[in-house]
Design an enzyme around this catalytic site. Structure first.
Site, short mmCIF file in Angstrom:
data_model
loop_
_atom_site.label_atom_id
_atom_site.label_comp_id
_atom_site.label_asym_id
_atom_site.label_seq_id
_atom_site.Cartn_x
_atom_site.Cartn_y
_atom_site.Cartn_z
N HIS A 113 0.82 -1.22 0.00
CA HIS A 113 0.00 0.00 0.00
C HIS A 113 0.85 1.27 0.00
CE1 HIS A 113 -3.82 -2.23 1.61
NE2 HIS A 113 -3.60 -2.44 0.34
N CYS A 121 5.02 12.51 -7.85
CA CYS A 121 4.23 13.42 -8.66
C CYS A 121 2.91 12.74 -9.00
CB CYS A 121 4.99 13.77 -9.93
SG CYS A 121 4.02 14.83 -11.03
N GLU A 209 -8.99 -9.15 17.39
CA GLU A 209 -10.38 -9.61 17.22
C GLU A 209 -10.46 -10.46 15.96
OE1 GLU A 209 -12.13 -5.25 18.32
OE2 GLU A 209 -10.79 -5.66 16.67
#
Ligand code: OAD
Length: 238
Positions: A113, A121, A209
């Site tokens: 990511h 740019c 969780e």
């Protein structure tokens, strides 16, 4: 209690925001996940950048400032220790844009990511460059020589994640897949476990969780990454 990684195994570790939570980096979902009332999907997308680049940079400037003050926790350190032992038989694929895996000593890290401390740019092919600055106003956002605005080097919703070729090559070798601290709602990362299951690999989830894709994991350990990862991936057990 340990995750068995044998002599001929290849270990793929997928990490999410939960692995950095104990270092002080806020997660995206659940309690404390909103930033000034915005959901991550509202500020991390090309549409937000087009409509309000100042807002987008305010968000990433805030995350930069937070992350600059953070240090690796025992989960990052344990993973770096495992890499020392396994070398090329391991890869970390992280959805996190912080540098905490590298700060702990990991070298085989794929940032699917993007990276918080790099910018690029919005228009031209100029490669991403290191950047720790904060940009709080529209006027402060720098321009490239080509005239394009400088944006964070982050994969936004609707954009193609980085390193996908290397990631799929690694998944094709994976015999042990360990996912740590990710809610299992963002694709394609949430589907990686399926490709390992399809090839009969071992699949393990470690996190606070149950994630959305919990049923896809054969082994589940619920708790804090900083406590569980050093125990489950203890170097002496490899
Ligand atoms: P989320 O915020 O969706 O989920 C974080 C997960 O970590 C949750 O399941 C928590 O239960 C768990 N968690 C919290 N504290 C923990 C701890 N101390 N130890 C272990 N687990 C803990 O974050 P991600 O799944 O990483 O993408 O989010 C995926 C992507 O959505 C991010 O990479 C980001 C976001 O939009 C982009 O910005 C492109």
């Amino acid at each position: 209690m340990a995750i068995d990684v044998g002599e001929s195994d290849f270990l793929f570790v997928l990490t999410g925001a939960g692995v950095s939570a104990e270092s002080g980096i806020p997660t995206f979902r659940g309690a404390g996940g909103l930033w000034e009332g915005y959901r991550i999907e509202e500020v991390a997308c090309p549409e937000a950048w087009e409509a309000d680049p100042e807002l987008v940079w305010k968000f990433y400037s805030w995350r930069r400032q937070k992350a600059l003050a953070c240090r690796p926790n025992p989960a990052h350190v344990a993973l770096a220790e495992v890499e020392k032992r396994l070398g090329e038989r391991m890869v970390i694929c992280t959805q996190n844009v912080d540098e905490l895996h590298e700060a702990a000593g990991s070298r085989r890290v794929l940032h699917m990511h993007g990276r918080l401390f790099q910018s690029r740019c919005e228009k031209c092919e100029r490669p991403p460059f290191p950047d720790t600055n904060s940009y709080e106003t529209l006027a402060a956002i720098p321009r490239c020589a080509c005239g394009g605005r400088i944006r964070p080097h982050i994969c936004w919703f609707g954009e193609v994640p980085f390193h996908m070729e290397e990631i799929f090559a690694a998944l094709g070798r994976t015999t042990v897949f360990v996912s740590i601290g990710t809610s299992g709602v963002v694709y394609p990362a949430a589907a990686f476990v399926q490709s390992v299951r399809a090839r009969c690999g071992k699949t393990v989830y470690i996190g606070l969780e149950a994630p959305e894709n919990l049923p896809l994991f054969a082994e589940r350990y619920l708790g804090k990454a900083g406590e569980l990862v050093p125990r489950l991936l203890a170097i002496s057990d490899l």
